[in-house]
Design a protein around this motif. Structure first.
Motif, PDB file in Angstrom:
ATOM      1  N   TRP A 193       0.804  -1.215   0.000  1.00  0.00           N
ATOM      2  CA  TRP A 193       0.000   0.000   0.000  1.00  0.00           C
ATOM      3  C   TRP A 193       0.844   1.275   0.000  1.00  0.00           C
ATOM      4  N   LEU A 194       1.959   1.165  -0.714  1.00  0.00           N
ATOM      5  CA  LEU A 194       2.746   2.359  -1.006  1.00  0.00           C
ATOM      6  C   LEU A 194       2.203   2.938  -2.312  1.00  0.00           C
ATOM      7  N   ILE A 195       1.771   4.199  -2.294  1.00  0.00           N
ATOM      8  CA  ILE A 195       1.037   4.799  -3.409  1.00  0.00           C
ATOM      9  C   ILE A 195       1.970   5.683  -4.235  1.00  0.00           C
ATOM     10  N   PHE A 196       1.891   5.536  -5.575  1.00  0.00           N
ATOM     11  CA  PHE A 196       2.703   6.304  -6.510  1.00  0.00           C
ATOM     12  C   PHE A 196       1.788   7.133  -7.406  1.00  0.00           C
ATOM     13  N   THR A 197       2.330   8.185  -7.965  1.00  0.00           N
ATOM     14  CA  THR A 197       1.511   9.102  -8.765  1.00  0.00           C
ATOM     15  C   THR A 197       0.992   8.445 -10.043  1.00  0.00           C
ATOM     16  N   ASP A 198       1.802   7.597 -10.659  1.00  0.00           N
ATOM     17  CA  ASP A 198       1.378   6.921 -11.885  1.00  0.00           C
ATOM     18  C   ASP A 198       2.214   5.662 -12.080  1.00  0.00           C
ATOM     19  N   ARG A 199       1.954   4.973 -13.175  1.00  0.00           N
ATOM     20  CA  ARG A 199       2.643   3.709 -13.453  1.00  0.00           C
ATOM     21  C   ARG A 199       4.134   3.935 -13.706  1.00  0.00           C
ATOM     22  N   GLU A 200       4.467   5.000 -14.411  1.00  0.00           N
ATOM     23  CA  GLU A 200       5.863   5.276 -14.718  1.00  0.00           C
ATOM     24  C   GLU A 200       6.673   5.515 -13.456  1.00  0.00           C
ATOM     25  N   ALA A 201       6.094   6.253 -12.506  1.00  0.00           N
ATOM     26  CA  ALA A 201       6.792   6.506 -11.244  1.00  0.00           C
ATOM     27  C   ALA A 201       7.018   5.215 -10.471  1.00  0.00           C
ATOM     28  N   PHE A 202       6.031   4.332 -10.482  1.00  0.00           N
ATOM     29  CA  PHE A 202       6.170   3.044  -9.788  1.00  0.00           C
ATOM     30  C   PHE A 202       7.280   2.203 -10.403  1.00  0.00           C
ATOM     31  N   LEU A 203       7.326   2.131 -11.726  1.00  0.00           N
ATOM     32  CA  LEU A 203       8.339   1.313 -12.388  1.00  0.00           C
ATOM     33  C   LEU A 203       9.742   1.882 -12.177  1.00  0.00           C
ATOM     34  N   ASP A 204       9.879   3.192 -12.145  1.00  0.00           N
ATOM     35  CA  ASP A 204      11.190   3.799 -11.912  1.00  0.00           C
ATOM     36  C   ASP A 204      11.711   3.452 -10.528  1.00  0.00           C
ATOM     37  N   VAL A 205      10.840   3.555  -9.529  1.00  0.00           N
ATOM     38  CA  VAL A 205      11.256   3.229  -8.163  1.00  0.00           C
ATOM     39  C   VAL A 205      11.549   1.741  -8.035  1.00  0.00           C
ATOM     40  N   LEU A 206      10.743   0.915  -8.675  1.00  0.00           N
ATOM     41  CA  LEU A 206      10.971  -0.533  -8.615  1.00  0.00           C
ATOM     42  C   LEU A 206      12.312  -0.901  -9.233  1.00  0.00           C
ATOM     43  N   LYS A 207      12.672  -0.268 -10.357  1.00  0.00           N
ATOM     44  CA  LYS A 207      13.963  -0.564 -10.977  1.00  0.00           C
ATOM     45  C   LYS A 207      15.109  -0.133 -10.070  1.00  0.00           C
ATOM     46  N   ASP A 208      15.003   1.066  -9.481  1.00  0.00           N
ATOM     47  CA  ASP A 208      16.037   1.509  -8.547  1.00  0.00           C
ATOM     48  C   ASP A 208      16.178   0.537  -7.389  1.00  0.00           C
ATOM     49  N   TYR A 209      15.054   0.025  -6.902  1.00  0.00           N
ATOM     50  CA  TYR A 209      15.084  -0.890  -5.757  1.00  0.00           C
ATOM     51  C   TYR A 209      15.751  -2.212  -6.138  1.00  0.00           C
ATOM     52  N   CYS A 210      15.439  -2.731  -7.322  1.00  0.00           N
ATOM     53  CA  CYS A 210      16.025  -4.004  -7.752  1.00  0.00           C
ATOM     54  C   CYS A 210      17.533  -3.880  -7.951  1.00  0.00           C
ATOM     55  N   ILE A 211      17.981  -2.775  -8.547  1.00  0.00           N
ATOM     56  CA  ILE A 211      19.420  -2.578  -8.738  1.00  0.00           C
ATOM     57  C   ILE A 211      20.106  -2.338  -7.402  1.00  0.00           C
ATOM     58  N   GLN A 212      19.440  -1.637  -6.512  1.00  0.00           N
ATOM     59  CA  GLN A 212      19.989  -1.395  -5.181  1.00  0.00           C
ATOM     60  C   GLN A 212      20.175  -2.696  -4.418  1.00  0.00           C
ATOM     61  N   GLU A 213      19.170  -3.585  -4.498  1.00  0.00           N
ATOM     62  CA  GLU A 213      19.242  -4.856  -3.766  1.00  0.00           C
ATOM     63  C   GLU A 213      20.007  -5.930  -4.533  1.00  0.00           C
ATOM     64  N   GLY A 214      20.250  -5.715  -5.819  1.00  0.00           N
ATOM     65  CA  GLY A 214      21.073  -6.632  -6.590  1.00  0.00           C
ATOM     66  C   GLY A 214      20.377  -7.888  -7.054  1.00  0.00           C
ATOM     67  N   PHE A 215      19.142  -7.774  -7.548  1.00  0.00           N
ATOM     68  CA  PHE A 215      18.462  -8.942  -8.102  1.00  0.00           C
ATOM     69  C   PHE A 215      17.720  -8.543  -9.371  1.00  0.00           C
ATOM     70  N   GLU A 216      17.397  -9.555 -10.167  1.00  0.00           N
ATOM     71  CA  GLU A 216      16.731  -9.353 -11.436  1.00  0.00           C
ATOM     72  C   GLU A 216      15.273  -9.749 -11.332  1.00  0.00           C
ATOM     73  N   LEU A 217      14.432  -9.099 -12.130  1.00  0.00           N
ATOM     74  CA  LEU A 217      12.995  -9.373 -12.119  1.00  0.00           C
ATOM     75  C   LEU A 217      12.595 -10.283 -13.271  1.00  0.00           C
ATOM     76  N   SER A 218      11.581 -11.075 -12.997  1.00  0.00           N
ATOM     77  CA  SER A 218      10.907 -11.852 -14.033  1.00  0.00           C
ATOM     78  C   SER A 218       9.437 -11.439 -14.016  1.00  0.00           C
ATOM     79  N   VAL A 219       8.992 -10.774 -15.077  1.00  0.00           N
ATOM     80  CA  VAL A 219       7.645 -10.219 -15.114  1.00  0.00           C
ATOM     81  C   VAL A 219       6.646 -11.310 -15.491  1.00  0.00           C
ATOM     82  N   GLU A 220       5.638 -11.464 -14.656  1.00  0.00           N
ATOM     83  CA  GLU A 220       4.568 -12.432 -14.928  1.00  0.00           C
ATOM     84  C   GLU A 220       3.416 -11.804 -15.690  1.00  0.00           C
TER      85      GLU A 220
END
Length: 504
Positions: free
Chosen positions: A114-141
């Protein structure tokens, strides 16, 4: 004439017609334009009797009321997201457990349900930063315009995230975030890292130093983000970043006609010409060449510089390439004086003829029909014909340094030949020149034969005294090329602005 007349007893009361008292209602009274505009305005006669009736007490009350209004305005605070969830809207229940995302520095990004973002683009940008920060790759379902579901790409990891669009059809929220990366090792080479992401993160570094080496960017990425990126990718990152900073190359060329008109409007007497290819039909015209000279430059050259012009071409390394042609003079203090410059597609006799023809037209506009100037350059192809076609009585000098390099490429080198050549080149009288050439003949007769084929002047004893300049090299032109070198891989408008700033 209308004069402001304070009403008695208005210092601490409100207009009874509005039915409002003190306090926060001051804001609503100010916003009521129809009633507040003339409420304190009355017509007075020409004798000024009403003006005499104003006393110091009424004016003081008016000033106190204004100060009170400013204090009330300062106490108003902008509502936050949580302040809007007061139960007045049916949509409040969709946000009551939510938390609006506040930008966090890289390295301290945390995600939660329930973390709210302004739009889809903002959510994806933060998610990418988080994945690179934590050092793992995503597999989109699943990913579409309404929902996004992804898991960790490492097999056996139970980390999963699901986000979707909220009922306002704009903001996005993380609906569920489960699992942990217990068995996942940190990825040093993360496929999620893209050129766009690197540009966004490294833009301040590149903007501070446009010539920053790619090795430096690679080290900064390793240190700041703990990831390894192929060095070749940073070349593209620099190109994209420079385009963001200075604009695209195609847009820059498209704006050249407007730039030329602006020069002629703001600098009277300036010469600005843009030439285009017209292939006919519905095809847009293509850029061919341009020529620029500010009014102060040509007038300053004709009235205060020596009658010698150094010409040279420098290769542009931007997206569309091209050649930067320039003509420079030397003023009374032996300092460089820019006369004209332009860009052509290739360095050829045609392009040099275009440049010299506009240079002659530039002089004729100022009432100068002199065609016996002295031109110095290296032995570039097509220069001689272009110069003598437009300046029939011109004297040609050849850069001694370039002539020596031609000799060196021909096989004549060594300490002895170097010393003899420069004695001949710097000789101020025929006696010293002939003695040096005799020794060069003893060294190798073929070298003397090659130097005799040079029809341009290259030894100082050949120079005309009226020119008052004994430069036998184009070092002053090369100095201009050195100034423009950091900008020759940028859009053409940025290059021209750098030249204009330098020449001022």
């Amino acid at each position: 004439m209308g004069t402001y007349v304070p009403k008695s007893g208005r210092g601490n009361t409100r207009d009874p017609r509005n039915g409002k008292g003190k306090g926060s209602d001051v804001i609503s009274d100010v916003e009521d334009d129809e009633e507040s505009e003339d409420v304190d305005f009355e017509e007075t006669g020409s004798d000024g009797s009403d003006e005499d009736s104003e006393d110091e007490t009424d004016i003081g009350d008016f000033i106190v009321e204004e100060e009170g209004l400013e204090d009330l305005m300062d106490e108003i605070h902008e509502k936050s997201f949580e302040d809007c969830l007061d139960g007045s809207s049916k949509m409040d229940k969709n946000y009551k457990n939510g938390k609006v995302y506040v930008e966090q520095e890289y390295g301290s990004i945390k995600l939660e349900p329930w973390l709210i973002f302004t739009d889809r683009e903002a959510f994806l940008d933060v998610l990418k930063d988080y994945c690179i920060q934590e050092g793992f790759e995503l597999s989109v379902e699943k990913a579409d315009s309404r929902r996004y579901t992804a898991v960790c790409a490492i097999e056996g990891c139970d980390w999963r995230i699901h986000a979707s669009k909220m009922v306002d059809k704009m903001s996005w929220a993380i609906k569920s975030l489960t699992g942990e990366h217990k068995q996942c090792g940190r990825l040093e080479v993360n496929p999620i890292v893209t050129t766009k992401w690197l540009v966004k993160k490294l833009l301040p570094e590149i903007e501070a130093n446009l010539d920053v080496p790619v090795e430096t960017l690679q080290n900064v990425t390793q240190k700041m983000f703990r990831i390894q990126v192929n060095k070749r990718l940073f070349y593209k990152v620099k190109v994209v970043a420079k385009e963001i900073i200075h604009g695209s190359f195609s847009e820059s060329y498209a704006l050249l006609p407007r730039y030329a008109e602006m020069i002629k409007e703001t600098n009277p007497g300036s010469y600005a010409l843009i030439t285009w290819h017209n292939d006919g039909g519905n095809v847009d015209p293509r850029f061919k060449a341009c020529f620029f000279s500010f009014g102060a430059q040509v007038r300053g050259f004709l009235k205060g510089c020596r009658p010698i012009i150094g010409i040279d071409g420098a290769h542009l390394s931007g997206y569309f390439k091209g050649i930067l042609l320039s003509a420079l003079g030397i003023d009374g203090n032996n300092e460089i004086f820019l006369l004209a410059y332009g860009v052509v597609d290739t360095e050829s006799q045609e392009s040099w003829t275009y440049f010299m023809r506009n240079l002659r037209a530039l002089f004729q506009r100022e009432g100068c029909n002199k065609d016996d100037c002295t031109f110095i350059s290296d032995r570039m192809r097509g220069v001689d014909l272009a110069v003598h076609e437009n300046f029939p009585k011109a004297t040609r000098r050849c850069c001694s340094q370039h002539l020596y390099m031609n000799c060196k490429n021909g096989g004549w080198s060594g300490e002895l030949f170097h010393k003899l050549f420069w004695i001949a080149a710097n000789a101020y009288n025929p006696y010293v020149y002939n003695k040096a050439m005799e020794k060069i003949t003893d060294f190798d007769p073929r070298a003397t034969q090659y130097l005799d084929t040079c029809t341009e002047q290259w030894s100082r004893h050949q120079f005309e005294p009226e020119v008052c300049c004994d430069h036998n090299t184009t070092n002053f032109v090369e100095s201009f090329n050195a100034v423009t070198k950091p900008y020759r891989d940028l859009p053409v408008l940025r290059l021209f602005e750098a030249i204009r700033e330098w020449s001022m």
